[in-house]
Design a protein around this motif. Sequence first.
Motif, mmCIF file in Angstrom:
data_model
loop_
_atom_site.group_PDB
_atom_site.id
_atom_site.type_symbol
_atom_site.label_atom_id
_atom_site.label_comp_id
_atom_site.label_asym_id
_atom_site.label_seq_id
_atom_site.Cartn_x
_atom_site.Cartn_y
_atom_site.Cartn_z
ATOM 1 N N HIS A 52 0.531 -0.752 0.073
ATOM 2 C CA HIS A 52 0.571 0.265 -0.272
ATOM 3 C C HIS A 52 0.890 0.979 -0.086
ATOM 4 N N ILE A 53 1.125 2.107 -1.514
ATOM 5 C CA ILE A 53 1.832 3.628 -0.862
ATOM 6 C C ILE A 53 0.627 4.101 -1.211
ATOM 7 N N PRO A 54 0.771 5.101 0.750
ATOM 8 C CA PRO A 54 -0.379 5.872 1.071
ATOM 9 C C PRO A 54 -0.048 7.270 0.871
ATOM 10 N N PHE A 55 -0.111 7.614 -0.545
ATOM 11 C CA PHE A 55 -0.144 8.745 -1.214
ATOM 12 C C PHE A 55 -1.097 9.694 -2.008
ATOM 13 N N CYS A 56 -1.808 10.395 -2.603
ATOM 14 C CA CYS A 56 -2.187 11.398 -3.050
ATOM 15 C C CYS A 56 -1.794 12.668 -3.809
ATOM 16 N N LYS A 57 -1.848 12.931 -5.575
ATOM 17 C CA LYS A 57 -1.776 14.297 -5.651
ATOM 18 C C LYS A 57 -3.284 14.760 -4.855
ATOM 19 N N GLN A 58 -3.782 14.437 -4.618
ATOM 20 C CA GLN A 58 -5.543 15.151 -4.193
ATOM 21 C C GLN A 58 -6.485 14.158 -3.931
ATOM 22 N N ALA A 59 -7.374 14.750 -3.668
ATOM 23 C CA ALA A 59 -8.009 13.355 -2.463
ATOM 24 C C ALA A 59 -9.371 13.746 -3.398
ATOM 25 N N CYS A 60 -9.830 12.413 -4.258
ATOM 26 C CA CYS A 60 -11.429 12.175 -5.169
ATOM 27 C C CYS A 60 -12.316 12.307 -4.072
ATOM 28 N N HIS A 88 -7.213 5.051 2.674
ATOM 29 C CA HIS A 88 -6.356 5.768 3.471
ATOM 30 C C HIS A 88 -4.959 5.962 2.648
ATOM 31 N N PHE A 89 -4.618 7.816 2.692
ATOM 32 C CA PHE A 89 -3.679 8.030 1.803
ATOM 33 C C PHE A 89 -3.475 9.252 2.572
ATOM 34 N N SER A 90 -3.232 9.723 1.960
ATOM 35 C CA SER A 90 -2.129 11.242 2.646
ATOM 36 C C SER A 90 -1.405 12.138 0.990
ATOM 37 N N THR A 91 -2.196 13.813 1.067
ATOM 38 C CA THR A 91 -1.910 14.507 -0.354
ATOM 39 C C THR A 91 -0.577 14.973 -0.110
ATOM 40 N N SER A 92 0.547 14.360 1.256
ATOM 41 C CA SER A 92 1.809 15.315 1.598
ATOM 42 C C SER A 92 2.732 14.390 0.714
ATOM 43 N N LEU A 93 3.710 14.659 0.197
ATOM 44 C CA LEU A 93 5.129 13.579 -0.327
ATOM 45 C C LEU A 93 6.213 13.605 0.812
ATOM 46 N N GLN A 94 5.806 14.494 2.328
ATOM 47 C CA GLN A 94 6.855 14.674 2.451
ATOM 48 C C GLN A 94 8.390 14.267 3.169
ATOM 49 N N TYR A 95 7.301 12.688 4.146
ATOM 50 C CA TYR A 95 7.551 11.284 4.743
ATOM 51 C C TYR A 95 8.045 10.388 3.150
ATOM 52 N N ASP A 107 4.460 -20.605 2.548
ATOM 53 C CA ASP A 107 4.964 -20.674 0.918
ATOM 54 C C ASP A 107 5.721 -19.185 0.670
ATOM 55 N N LYS A 108 6.864 -19.328 0.556
ATOM 56 C CA LYS A 108 7.874 -18.288 -0.176
ATOM 57 C C LYS A 108 7.679 -17.923 -1.778
ATOM 58 N N LYS A 109 7.234 -18.448 -2.100
ATOM 59 C CA LYS A 109 7.169 -18.324 -3.323
ATOM 60 C C LYS A 109 5.897 -17.509 -3.695
ATOM 61 N N ILE A 110 6.326 -16.203 -4.776
ATOM 62 C CA ILE A 110 5.728 -14.662 -4.501
ATOM 63 C C ILE A 110 4.748 -15.308 -6.315
ATOM 64 N N GLU A 111 3.848 -15.532 -6.892
ATOM 65 C CA GLU A 111 3.049 -15.501 -7.869
ATOM 66 C C GLU A 111 2.311 -13.589 -8.415
ATOM 67 N N SER A 112 1.926 -13.175 -6.880
ATOM 68 C CA SER A 112 1.934 -12.116 -7.266
ATOM 69 C C SER A 112 1.973 -11.221 -6.555
ATOM 70 N N ILE A 113 2.509 -9.660 -6.764
ATOM 71 C CA ILE A 113 2.890 -8.403 -6.372
ATOM 72 C C ILE A 113 1.633 -7.425 -6.779
ATOM 73 N N TYR A 114 1.067 -6.691 -6.119
ATOM 74 C CA TYR A 114 0.282 -5.735 -6.435
ATOM 75 C C TYR A 114 0.494 -4.488 -5.575
ATOM 76 N N PHE A 115 0.828 -3.515 -6.402
ATOM 77 C CA PHE A 115 1.541 -1.782 -5.652
ATOM 78 C C PHE A 115 -0.546 -1.266 -5.729
ATOM 79 N N GLY A 116 -0.419 -0.905 -4.444
ATOM 80 C CA GLY A 116 -2.268 -0.491 -4.482
ATOM 81 C C GLY A 116 -2.325 0.923 -3.736
ATOM 82 N N GLY A 117 -3.305 1.621 -3.813
ATOM 83 C CA GLY A 117 -2.621 2.371 -2.464
ATOM 84 C C GLY A 117 -4.399 3.876 -2.634
ATOM 85 N N GLY A 118 -4.399 4.887 -2.334
ATOM 86 C CA GLY A 118 -3.210 6.457 -3.178
ATOM 87 C C GLY A 118 -2.954 5.649 -3.872
#
Length: 375
Positions: free
Chosen positions: A5-13, A19-26, A47-58
């Motif tokens: 989960h990448i918790p940053f957005c330019k602005q809030a829809c 969950h997100f922040s519109t500040s990229l300061q940190y 199971d350490k075999k990873i078949e998928s990675i998903y970058f969501g957010g934010g």
Amino acid sequence: MIYVHIPFCKQACHYCDFHFSTSLQYKSEMINALLREIELRSPYLEDKKIESIYFGGGTPSLLEAEEIMRIIDAIAKHFDIANQAEITLEANPDDLNATKVNSLRNTPVNRFSIGIQSFFEEDLKWMNRAHNQQEAVASIMRVQDAGFENITCDLIYGYPLLTDEKWQHNMQQLIDFEIPHISSYSMTVESKTALDHFIKKGLSPAINPDQAADQMNFLINTLKARGYEQYEISNFAKNERYARHNTKYWKGTHYLGIGPSAHSFNGVSRSWNISNNAKYITSINSNQLPFEIEELSTLDQINESIMTSLRTMWGLDLNNMERKFGQSVKNRILLESAPFLADKSLIVEEDKLKLTDAGKLIADRIMSDLFIVED
């Protein structure tokens, strides 16, 4: 599988309650914390075999390609990423400029989930989206021109500005672009969002459920006629280009969620990280895992199976439910299903309980009625 989960957005829809922040300061501190959490939580998945990675957010597309690579490298250090793993990046159209798309070609990212929502300027402004109509079109063309074929696009229906003519145009745009996967959701009003405030203050019309139902039917019929399979209530794919990551959710696969507000599931418990960026970073820097955990009772596991399986075209496997939970559970589900079988909202095919198109319009009510509660 792993969700980040990448918790940053330019602005809030106006409709969003994620969950997100519109500040990229940190942002740099957050990325370091994500890397540390990957290390701390690596024992979670047996199971350490990873078949998928998903970058969501934010909005994960706010990250630079090098930052995405750092996260993937950290996952690879503690897990075994499959050679053909599906690695999805959620992206807003305004982030997908030529420089960003070309830099992503040098990463293992091989699938884009582009948040189009609408191709109409006034609709995007009403939603308070960060992109405009031109960027919506350009982002798809740019990603395709760069050689990315595994693309899904999001559309929203059921909101006051969306006429049936506009809705047909939005769908036709994606069909014309030959997008292999389309996700489409009915506009919902979540509490404490800007949209909720506007409706309560009379500044926006309320959502019309009849409009949403009609536009959902139009969606199903239009995409089916164009060769798309509705393999999940909100998801349509051509040529079996199903979202492998999300399909694993619906089929009950265990997963690890990394980042603030991210959820994890191991079959017997569910955990979720704190929804506060500063507290998340502080906790991780102190080698503390900032999550709450809920142990799932047998009833929880039964109801979870009903909720996730019934959303898909594969349906609820009644024989599997009997094997896992006993004959009485299967009998109870069939008993509660009787009214919906009678009105053809549900059907049974090869011992699998499935929603019909009519049932998809009332899916939440059907699932609620099938849930087993303590007597």
